[in-house]
Design a protein around this motif. Structure first.
Motif, short mmCIF file in Angstrom:
data_model
loop_
_atom_site.label_atom_id
_atom_site.label_comp_id
_atom_site.label_asym_id
_atom_site.label_seq_id
_atom_site.Cartn_x
_atom_site.Cartn_y
_atom_site.Cartn_z
N UNK A 92 0.84 -1.20 0.00
CA UNK A 92 0.00 0.00 0.00
C UNK A 92 0.88 1.25 0.00
N UNK A 93 0.26 2.37 -0.36
CA UNK A 93 0.84 3.68 -0.18
C UNK A 93 -0.12 4.45 0.73
N UNK A 94 0.41 5.27 1.60
CA UNK A 94 -0.43 6.00 2.56
C UNK A 94 -0.45 7.48 2.16
N UNK A 95 -1.66 8.02 1.89
CA UNK A 95 -1.83 9.38 1.38
C UNK A 95 -2.66 10.20 2.35
N UNK A 96 -2.20 11.41 2.64
CA UNK A 96 -2.91 12.30 3.55
C UNK A 96 -2.57 13.75 3.20
N UNK A 97 -3.57 14.59 3.16
CA UNK A 97 -3.35 16.02 2.99
C UNK A 97 -2.51 16.36 1.75
N UNK A 98 -2.79 15.66 0.65
CA UNK A 98 -2.08 15.94 -0.61
C UNK A 98 -0.67 15.39 -0.68
N UNK A 99 -0.31 14.50 0.24
CA UNK A 99 1.05 13.95 0.25
C UNK A 99 1.02 12.45 0.53
N UNK A 100 2.00 11.74 -0.04
CA UNK A 100 2.23 10.34 0.28
C UNK A 100 3.28 10.25 1.37
N UNK A 101 3.13 9.29 2.27
CA UNK A 101 4.18 9.00 3.25
C UNK A 101 5.36 8.42 2.48
N UNK A 102 6.54 9.01 2.70
CA UNK A 102 7.75 8.58 1.99
C UNK A 102 8.84 8.25 3.01
N UNK A 103 9.52 7.15 2.77
CA UNK A 103 10.62 6.73 3.63
C UNK A 103 11.93 7.19 2.99
N UNK A 104 12.66 8.07 3.68
CA UNK A 104 13.94 8.58 3.19
C UNK A 104 15.08 7.72 3.74
N UNK A 105 16.22 7.77 3.08
CA UNK A 105 17.37 6.95 3.46
C UNK A 105 17.95 7.33 4.82
N UNK A 106 17.70 8.56 5.32
CA UNK A 106 18.30 9.03 6.57
C UNK A 106 17.42 8.77 7.80
N UNK A 107 16.58 7.76 7.75
CA UNK A 107 15.67 7.35 8.83
C UNK A 107 14.48 8.31 9.02
N UNK A 108 14.34 9.30 8.18
CA UNK A 108 13.22 10.23 8.28
C UNK A 108 12.04 9.72 7.46
N UNK A 109 10.85 10.12 7.89
CA UNK A 109 9.63 9.90 7.13
C UNK A 109 9.18 11.27 6.64
N UNK A 110 8.95 11.37 5.36
CA UNK A 110 8.62 12.64 4.74
C UNK A 110 7.24 12.58 4.10
N UNK A 111 6.75 13.76 3.72
CA UNK A 111 5.53 13.85 2.94
C UNK A 111 5.89 14.19 1.51
N UNK A 112 5.63 13.29 0.58
CA UNK A 112 5.92 13.50 -0.84
C UNK A 112 4.67 14.07 -1.49
N UNK A 113 4.75 15.33 -1.94
CA UNK A 113 3.57 16.00 -2.49
C UNK A 113 3.18 15.41 -3.83
N UNK A 114 1.92 14.95 -3.89
CA UNK A 114 1.39 14.35 -5.11
C UNK A 114 -0.09 14.10 -4.91
N UNK A 115 -0.84 14.15 -5.99
CA UNK A 115 -2.25 13.79 -5.87
C UNK A 115 -2.36 12.28 -5.70
N UNK A 116 -3.43 11.85 -5.12
CA UNK A 116 -3.61 10.42 -4.84
C UNK A 116 -3.63 9.59 -6.12
N UNK A 117 -4.02 10.20 -7.23
CA UNK A 117 -4.11 9.49 -8.51
C UNK A 117 -2.76 9.39 -9.22
N UNK A 118 -1.71 10.02 -8.70
CA UNK A 118 -0.43 10.08 -9.42
C UNK A 118 0.68 9.31 -8.70
N UNK A 119 0.39 8.15 -8.21
CA UNK A 119 1.41 7.30 -7.60
C UNK A 119 2.19 6.62 -8.72
N UNK A 120 3.45 6.98 -8.86
CA UNK A 120 4.28 6.42 -9.94
C UNK A 120 4.63 4.96 -9.65
N UNK A 121 4.74 4.17 -10.71
CA UNK A 121 5.08 2.75 -10.56
C UNK A 121 6.45 2.54 -9.94
#
Length: 187
Positions: A92-121
């Motif tokens: 799954x991908x988790x989307x909230x407030x116009x952003x996807x939850x993104x896991x960064x390499x530095x142990x941070x969790x970020x919000x990746x701005x994108x519409x829910x319909x634009x999840x890239x493969x």
């Protein structure tokens, strides 16, 4: 079997069913897979199955764990995915407030701005495998970074490289149905 709404367990009291706020032997059930793809719940202390007849939850007559008669239909339950899309093993991908939850390499969790319909493969950092964390809870594992989403005292982070079987308490979430197809995650 526990109701998260009422924080009570299903309890077999000899031939009666009721609920209670703690977990002991009368609240423990073995899951029996039936030949028709359903499940039955057996309590070894009373040597009975849970059954749901026309009106109320009660118990079967005494019957061994491996001796569920094929004609007993009230003891057979179909497991229904109560929150669509969060089946254990699914990605799954988790989307909230116009952003996807993104896991960064530095142990941070970020919000990746994108519409829910634009999840890239090829958005591996936005995808999480749903893992059974036990006791009705789920964990979210990123297979690319081999890391779980965690809620700690310092905030939301990810674990860094771990085996998918190494689930900490901070990585276990209870899914709360918020209605309208939305969920909340509680730790």
């Amino acid at each position: 079997l526990k109701s998260t709404k009422f924080n009570k367990y299903v309890m077999m009291d000899h031939s009666n069913m009721r609920n209670i706020g703690h977990m002991r032997g009368w609240e423990s059930f073995r899951v029996v897979e039936t030949e028709d793809g359903r499940v039955a719940f057996h309590n070894s202390n009373h040597n009975r199955f849970i059954r749901l007849g026309n009106e109320a939850l009660d118990t079967s007559g005494k019957k061994d764990l491996k001796a569920l008669p094929s004609g007993w239909t009230w003891e057979r339950f179909e497991v229904v995915q109560a929150v669509p899309g969060l089946a254990v093993g699914s990605v799954v991908a988790l989307h909230c407030n116009g952003r996807f939850l993104q896991m960064a390499a530095d142990l941070k969790l970020l919000g990746f701005q994108s519409s829910i319909a634009k999840l890239a493969d090829d958005s591996d950092s936005l995808r999480f495998q749903v893992v059974d964390a036990g006791m009705g809870q789920l964990a979210f594992y990123n297979t690319k970074l081999q890391s779980f989403v965690e809620m700690t005292e310092k905030g939301m982070v990810h674990t860094g490289k771990l085996s998918i079987k190494s689930i900490s308490d901070e990585a276990k979430f209870t899914v709360v149905d918020m209605g309208s197809g939305k969920i909340a995650l509680h730790n």
